[in-house]
Write a protein that holds these residues in place. Structure first.
Motif, mmCIF file in Angstrom:
data_model
loop_
_atom_site.group_PDB
_atom_site.id
_atom_site.type_symbol
_atom_site.label_atom_id
_atom_site.label_comp_id
_atom_site.label_asym_id
_atom_site.label_seq_id
_atom_site.Cartn_x
_atom_site.Cartn_y
_atom_site.Cartn_z
ATOM 1 N N MET A 732 0.708 -1.224 -0.019
ATOM 2 C CA MET A 732 -0.115 0.007 0.141
ATOM 3 C C MET A 732 0.709 1.098 0.158
ATOM 4 S SD MET A 732 -3.262 -1.062 -0.099
ATOM 5 C CE MET A 732 -3.895 -2.534 0.058
ATOM 6 N N ASN A 733 2.222 1.190 0.031
ATOM 7 C CA ASN A 733 3.021 2.343 0.137
ATOM 8 C C ASN A 733 2.660 3.347 -0.985
ATOM 9 O OD1 ASN A 733 4.044 1.272 2.363
ATOM 10 N ND2 ASN A 733 6.165 1.420 1.587
ATOM 11 N N PRO A 734 2.488 2.974 -2.325
ATOM 12 C CA PRO A 734 2.261 4.044 -3.349
ATOM 13 C C PRO A 734 1.082 4.834 -2.804
ATOM 14 C CG PRO A 734 2.106 1.865 -4.205
ATOM 15 C CD PRO A 734 2.209 1.481 -2.835
ATOM 16 N N LEU A 735 0.359 4.566 -1.972
ATOM 17 C CA LEU A 735 -0.826 5.643 -1.534
ATOM 18 C C LEU A 735 -0.522 6.494 -0.546
ATOM 19 C CD1 LEU A 735 -3.549 2.711 -1.283
ATOM 20 C CD2 LEU A 735 -3.474 4.708 -2.909
ATOM 21 N N VAL A 736 0.725 6.401 0.061
ATOM 22 C CA VAL A 736 1.170 7.358 1.074
ATOM 23 C C VAL A 736 1.969 8.410 0.508
ATOM 24 C CG1 VAL A 736 2.468 7.336 3.360
ATOM 25 C CG2 VAL A 736 1.305 5.139 2.566
ATOM 26 N N PRO A 737 1.672 9.710 0.655
ATOM 27 C CA PRO A 737 2.466 10.614 0.095
ATOM 28 C C PRO A 737 3.411 11.034 0.904
ATOM 29 C CG PRO A 737 0.081 11.359 0.426
ATOM 30 C CD PRO A 737 0.088 10.045 1.306
ATOM 31 N N LEU A 738 4.520 11.480 0.164
ATOM 32 C CA LEU A 738 5.741 11.771 0.957
ATOM 33 C C LEU A 738 5.785 12.647 1.857
ATOM 34 C CD1 LEU A 738 8.867 10.695 0.906
ATOM 35 C CD2 LEU A 738 9.444 12.327 -0.882
ATOM 36 N N TRP A 739 5.001 13.608 1.289
ATOM 37 C CA TRP A 739 4.932 14.783 2.495
ATOM 38 C C TRP A 739 3.771 14.680 3.914
ATOM 39 C CZ3 TRP A 739 -0.233 16.188 2.660
ATOM 40 C CH2 TRP A 739 -1.010 16.133 1.578
ATOM 41 N N LEU A 740 3.326 13.475 3.583
ATOM 42 C CA LEU A 740 2.455 13.326 4.810
ATOM 43 C C LEU A 740 3.098 12.644 5.917
ATOM 44 C CD1 LEU A 740 -0.869 13.527 5.394
ATOM 45 C CD2 LEU A 740 -0.842 10.948 4.975
ATOM 46 N N HIS A 741 3.416 13.368 6.745
ATOM 47 C CA HIS A 741 4.545 12.733 7.989
ATOM 48 C C HIS A 741 4.299 13.502 9.152
ATOM 49 C CE1 HIS A 741 7.171 16.348 7.218
ATOM 50 N NE2 HIS A 741 7.077 16.124 5.840
ATOM 51 N N ASP A 742 4.737 12.962 10.097
ATOM 52 C CA ASP A 742 4.794 13.569 11.478
ATOM 53 C C ASP A 742 5.221 14.922 11.309
ATOM 54 O OD1 ASP A 742 4.476 13.659 14.539
ATOM 55 O OD2 ASP A 742 6.566 13.962 14.131
ATOM 56 N N LYS A 743 4.777 16.106 12.100
ATOM 57 C CA LYS A 743 5.249 17.525 11.831
ATOM 58 C C LYS A 743 6.717 17.614 12.455
ATOM 59 C CE LYS A 743 1.562 19.595 9.950
ATOM 60 N NZ LYS A 743 1.560 20.021 8.833
ATOM 61 N N ALA A 744 7.046 16.660 13.593
ATOM 62 C CA ALA A 744 7.998 17.005 14.412
ATOM 63 C C ALA A 744 9.323 15.878 13.878
ATOM 64 C CB ALA A 744 7.928 16.828 15.714
ATOM 65 N N SER A 745 9.171 14.912 13.363
ATOM 66 C CA SER A 745 10.159 13.905 13.173
ATOM 67 C C SER A 745 9.998 13.773 11.820
ATOM 68 C CB SER A 745 9.688 12.814 14.105
ATOM 69 O OG SER A 745 8.767 11.906 13.368
ATOM 70 N N LYS A 746 9.270 13.867 10.654
ATOM 71 C CA LYS A 746 9.083 13.548 9.313
ATOM 72 C C LYS A 746 8.987 12.118 9.382
ATOM 73 C CE LYS A 746 11.432 17.530 7.689
ATOM 74 N NZ LYS A 746 12.380 18.015 6.272
ATOM 75 N N THR A 747 8.275 11.259 10.294
ATOM 76 C CA THR A 747 7.832 9.909 10.106
ATOM 77 C C THR A 747 6.748 9.566 9.275
ATOM 78 O OG1 THR A 747 8.647 9.521 12.255
ATOM 79 C CG2 THR A 747 7.412 7.757 11.485
ATOM 80 N N PRO A 748 6.698 8.829 8.204
ATOM 81 C CA PRO A 748 5.548 8.937 7.465
ATOM 82 C C PRO A 748 4.310 8.481 8.096
ATOM 83 C CG PRO A 748 7.530 7.874 6.300
ATOM 84 C CD PRO A 748 7.858 8.101 7.767
ATOM 85 N N ALA A 749 3.197 9.024 7.815
ATOM 86 C CA ALA A 749 1.894 8.739 8.438
ATOM 87 C C ALA A 749 1.295 7.692 7.792
ATOM 88 C CB ALA A 749 1.146 10.260 8.398
ATOM 89 N N SER A 750 1.623 6.598 7.788
ATOM 90 C CA SER A 750 1.131 5.277 7.107
ATOM 91 C C SER A 750 0.111 4.608 7.837
ATOM 92 C CB SER A 750 2.386 4.266 7.125
ATOM 93 O OG SER A 750 3.273 4.560 6.319
#
Length: 762
Positions: A732-750
């Protein structure tokens, strides 16, 4: 409603039991592993033995006879397969052809045996000598600006290899050192450090022998850390109550049959684990935790009004915390209607859970990526810390924060210098020890590296293990950009998808696995790793290497470094390769508080503890105290609800570890066969006009202009909250935008990806 009453809950039985033994046996038979593998399993996770290369769960001082779990055994068997992926295999298949193979089929080719380089004319990997590989890589690295190159680490490499890898990066001239924690637990490193001054958990294994309650968020021990089930079972038997918050009702937290308990195996009688299991909506943890805190405050008010001792630990709060009054106002002002709506949980259930918390003397907060992989995951961690601080549940025996890490040494890599954040590394000391000027600028995270590859500013990528291209978000966007790089280098044990997405120059460098004998000029070598509890263990491999051409990860890193960098009297790559003890001496010199007497202590039973100031209530925060924080949102999703929008959570099966797929059985969820499935509850299925077995597509609904889509998903009924869908990672990773991530750590919001369902045209 119990799972026996609800037909939408898919499962065959408890975690562990005969199913676990069957799963191990199937992988053993399929991999044609030798009987010597059994000797390795008997040494696994024991003093003077071999430390499992799977998860980062601790290794007890007094181990069980079989101190391995189903997934740990699978990882060892998988590593020690008799199958070989030789140069002849690559001669038969072009890289373009192999890109159409499934992940499972690629890894099933077995262990890589010789160094290879990509040949554009034939579109194949062709064999080369180690000297040719090192020289070729060095030529490319010397031609590139060091700031345009990324050194990625997957999380399994030893402390010794990780330390030298970080040194190599800084000698070369950059801090671009992301690792797999950027994609999973970096939110812990950032969020916990902000509020308690420690980037890692405060608990040790013994704390689980003294806790009265465990509040458990977004982690599945049945799949991701099965040995954790033993202390959970023992805790429940002595009266500890486990309160679970997870959108998915995971069998690993419902019931467990201990494979090492003859009585349970013969009778099939399972231990019921969860006292309460609350299926919180994706992103609803902040709201749920606010509800818990709100009711704890109400219980304290009621007790004090009745002239009784209050619930709050007011002396602890006054002495050790900052920001309490502001937090209290926020909790009191937040209405129950909002809490119920965002969390998806009933007020009565949250109040009942809060009463368990209030009555327990010692509480441990356990969490995994279900809590961290959100846009506001850092605030979720802050809220869990708020709850724990209210009753002084950090910094005493039987209580604390216990994030469950993934890869077996992912925490340790950060400990010894693999970090893009220069302020976390003793650069002045390194400068003195090695007579050079380290780079001082902030390096690239995983997200930053991907953005740089898209923009063309990152031109080289060296990968110490892992399957990076398969693991990252926006895969369909990233793969074309990836192939524009000047250089890609993959240090690996088996073939995977990333190796087929290559730069103009590309090298595939096969290495030993941890269970194999590592024989260097100085004799047989051992390595060390760190677990989730900040304990350090030695590990010695005994198995004959899969091929005579293989080198250790450390030898490969040192070989590339020696070929790339100028000669320097203090950069002793040959000596360090010959004797890993010299590297441990360097680690001890660099980090004396944590690693003093490193070589003498490395095989201490149960590991040696490197310490944690927050466990001693020494708060390394800006205020010098533990911080109460105020959430700015109730949902951690970042993108809210809308008509027709669902939030997708990505999941692992119990037949995989991260991107490694051991098979196609998800036994604990009752799912078998295809991984191309879409999980949805029956009510939502009916609302969407779907029926079991329909084939649909998921399309991204993040609001940008990028088309994200995964096709051919079979609709499957499953017990999930309304508005929630489930699907497998990494498919399902193709559905996760690269820019959609935790505000503080940049961990992807999967764990909360906005998507829509598209039916197949009739």
């Amino acid at each position: 409603m119990s799972d026996e009453q609800d037909p939408s809950i898919q499962h065959e039985g408890p975690a562990g039991g005969w199913g676990s033994l069957k799963g191990m046996g199937q992988v053993f038979a399929r991999e044609l592993s030798s009987p010597a593998v059994l000797e390795t399993l008997m040494r696994q996770n024991k003093a003077e033995g071999y430390m499992c290369s799977s998860c980062a769960w601790g290794k007890p001082t007094h181990p069980h006879t079989f101190e391995f779990c189903e997934n740990g055994a699978k990882a060892t068997i998988w590593d020690l397969t008799r199958d070989r992926c030789t140069p002849e295999f690559f001669a038969r298949h072009t890289v373009t052809e192999l890109r159409d193979w499934a992940d499972y089929d690629l890894e099933m080719q077995g262990r890589l045996t010789e160094p290879m380089r990509y040949d554009a004319a034939s579109d194949t990997y062709v064999p080369c000598s180690w000297e040719q590989a090192f020289t070729g890589i060095a030529t490319e690295l010397k031609a590139l600006d060091p700031k345009s190159v990324v050194f990625y680490a997957s999380g399994k490499a030893s402390l010794e290899t990780s330390y030298l890898y970080a040194l190599f990066a800084r000698f070369y001239g950059h801090n671009n050192l992301p690792d797999s924690s950027n994609m999973c637990h970096e939110t812990t490193s950032v969020g916990l450090k902000k509020v308690i001054g420690s980037p890692v958990g405060t608990c040790v294994m013994e704390d689980f022998e003294h806790c009265d309650a465990i509040f458990y968020f977004g982690q599945n021990p049945g799949t991701n850390s099965p040995r954790f089930l033993h202390p959970l079972q023992e805790a429940v038997r002595r009266g500890c109550k486990i309160i679970v918050f997870n959108p998915v009702r995971e069998q690993g937290l419902v019931r467990f049959v201990n494979p090492q308990n003859v009585g349970q195996m013969l009778t099939g009688k399972a231990t019921e684990l969860a006292h309460m299991y609350l299926q919180v909506k994706p992103g609803g943890d902040i709201a749920a935790l606010t509800g818990l805190c709100k009711h704890v405050l109400a219980l304290d008010d009621a007790a004090r009004e009745a002239g009784k001792e209050g619930v709050l630990e007011r002396d602890f709060i006054a002495q050790h915390t900052h920001g309490f009054d502001d937090f209290v106002k926020t909790a009191r002002d937040t209405g129950w209607d909002q809490i119920e709506q965002v969390s998806g949980l009933a007020r009565a259930d949250l109040e009942a859970a809060a009463e368990v918390y209030a009555q327990a003397k010692n509480v441990i907060g356990v969490y995994g990526m279900g809590l961290t992989q959100h846009v506001h995951g850092s605030q979720s961690i802050g809220m869990l810390v708020n709850l724990m601080l209210m009753r002084g549940n950090i910094g005493r025996q039987g209580a604390g924060m216990s994030p469950v890490r993934g890869h077996s040494n992912v925490q340790g890599q950060r400990t010894v210098g693999i970090s893009e954040k220069p302020e976390l590394v003793p650069l002045d000391k390194l400068a003195q020890m090695f007579d050079f000027e380290p780079p001082r600028d902030t390096g690239l995270t995983t997200v930053d590296a991907c953005e740089g590859i898209k923009q063309g500013t990152v031109k080289g990528f060296v990968s110490l293990g892992g399957n990076f291209v398969r693991a990252i978000p926006d895969r369909d966007v990233m793969e074309p950009a990836w192939r524009q790089q000047a250089l890609t280098v993959y240090i690996a044990t088996k073939l995977n998808r990333s190796h087929l997405v290559h730069g103009h120059a590309s090298y595939l460098l096969p290495c030993l696995v941890r269970a194999e004998e590592d024989l260097q000029a100085g004799g047989p070598q051992s390595v060390t790793i760190e677990d989730s509890f900040s304990h350090i263990y030695g590990s010695t491999g005994k198995r004959k290497p899969a091929d005579e051409h293989l080198l250790s990860e450390l030898a490969i890193v040192a070989g590339i470094a020696k070929a790339t960098l100028p000669a320097h009297p203090k950069w002793r790559w040959d000596d360090w390769t010959a004797d890993y003890g010299l590297v441990r001496e360097l680690i001890a010199q660099t980090y004396p508080d944590d690693f003093h007497d490193f070589n003498a202590r490395m095989f201490q039973p149960g590991g040696f503890y490197r310490g944690n100031p927050a466990r001693e209530r020494d708060w390394k925060t800006d205020s010098g105290k533990a911080e109460f924080t105020n959430p700015t949102v109730m949902s951690s999703l970042g993108i809210g609800d809308a008509p027709g929008r669902y939030h997708l959570i990505t999941m692992r099966s119990n037949d995989q570890f991260n991107t490694t797929i051991y098979g196609h059985s998800d036994r604990l969820r009752g799912l078998e066969g295809s991984r191309q499935i879409l999980l949805i509850n029956p009510t939502e299925m009916q609302r969407a006009g779907l029926k079991e077995g329909d084939v649909v597509s998921l399309v991204g609904d993040a609001g940008d202009e990028v088309v994200r889509q995964v096709d051919d998903l079979t609709v499957t009924a499953f017990n999930l909250p309304d508005g929630c869908l489930g699907g497998y990672y990494p498919e399902m990773n193709p559905l996760v935008p690269l820019w959609l991530h935790d505000k503080a750590s940049k961990t992807p919001a999967s764990k909360g990806v906005p998507v829509r369902i598209v039916k197949r045209a009739a």
